[in-house]
Design a protein around this motif. Sequence first.
Motif, PDB file in Angstrom:
ATOM      1  N   ALA A  66       0.787  -1.316  -0.159  1.00 30.21           N
ATOM      2  CA  ALA A  66      -0.096   0.160   0.014  1.00 30.21           C
ATOM      3  C   ALA A  66       0.852   1.107  -0.149  1.00 30.21           C
ATOM      4  CB  ALA A  66      -0.778  -0.091   1.187  1.00 30.21           C
ATOM      5  N   THR A  67       1.931   1.150   0.766  1.00 29.68           N
ATOM      6  CA  THR A  67       2.874   2.426   0.898  1.00 29.68           C
ATOM      7  C   THR A  67       3.534   2.638  -0.627  1.00 29.68           C
ATOM      8  OG1 THR A  67       3.400   2.034   3.059  1.00 29.68           O
ATOM      9  CG2 THR A  67       4.979   3.037   1.976  1.00 29.68           C
ATOM     10  N   ASN A  68       3.816   1.621  -1.129  1.00 29.61           N
ATOM     11  CA  ASN A  68       4.148   1.847  -2.564  1.00 29.61           C
ATOM     12  C   ASN A  68       3.294   1.584  -3.776  1.00 29.61           C
ATOM     13  OD1 ASN A  68       7.327   1.802  -2.226  1.00 29.61           O
ATOM     14  ND2 ASN A  68       6.758   0.348  -0.705  1.00 29.61           N
ATOM     15  N   GLN A  69       1.971   1.769  -3.475  1.00 25.93           N
ATOM     16  CA  GLN A  69       1.134   1.996  -4.678  1.00 25.93           C
ATOM     17  C   GLN A  69       1.506   2.895  -5.716  1.00 25.93           C
ATOM     18  OE1 GLN A  69      -1.312  -0.514  -4.446  1.00 25.93           O
ATOM     19  NE2 GLN A  69      -1.741  -0.201  -6.488  1.00 25.93           N
ATOM     20  N   VAL A  70       1.955   3.985  -5.765  1.00 26.51           N
ATOM     21  CA  VAL A  70       2.334   4.735  -6.800  1.00 26.51           C
ATOM     22  C   VAL A  70       3.540   4.177  -7.622  1.00 26.51           C
ATOM     23  CG1 VAL A  70       3.275   7.100  -7.384  1.00 26.51           C
ATOM     24  CG2 VAL A  70       1.263   7.001  -5.581  1.00 26.51           C
ATOM     25  N   ALA A  71       4.389   3.766  -6.798  1.00 27.80           N
ATOM     26  CA  ALA A  71       5.679   3.014  -7.653  1.00 27.80           C
ATOM     27  C   ALA A  71       5.227   1.683  -8.559  1.00 27.80           C
ATOM     28  CB  ALA A  71       6.710   2.688  -6.740  1.00 27.80           C
TER      29      ALA A  71
END
Length: 85
Positions: A66-71
């Motif tokens: 979830a923290t890296n969704q943009v990546a």
Amino acid sequence: MGELNKWYAAVPPEENAALVLTNAFAHLVKGSTNSPNLPVIGRGKSRRGTNLCHTEMRQAIADYVATNQVALELVEKGLALRVFS
């Protein structure tokens, strides 16, 4: 440089997978390498069998994703492009 441009046409930035992937990696939020609940990037050990992850590990992995969704979305977009320049 002009001679090289005759051989290889410039790829528009919005079609250049390498640029999109570079942007994806810039957005990557690294997790704690000391986390006992994160395998691969941390000290967490996945288990074999039907129950591969305990509850805390599943939650830590879900939080990391979830923290890296943009990546992750940018990686998906970059891999869908056909041109790497």
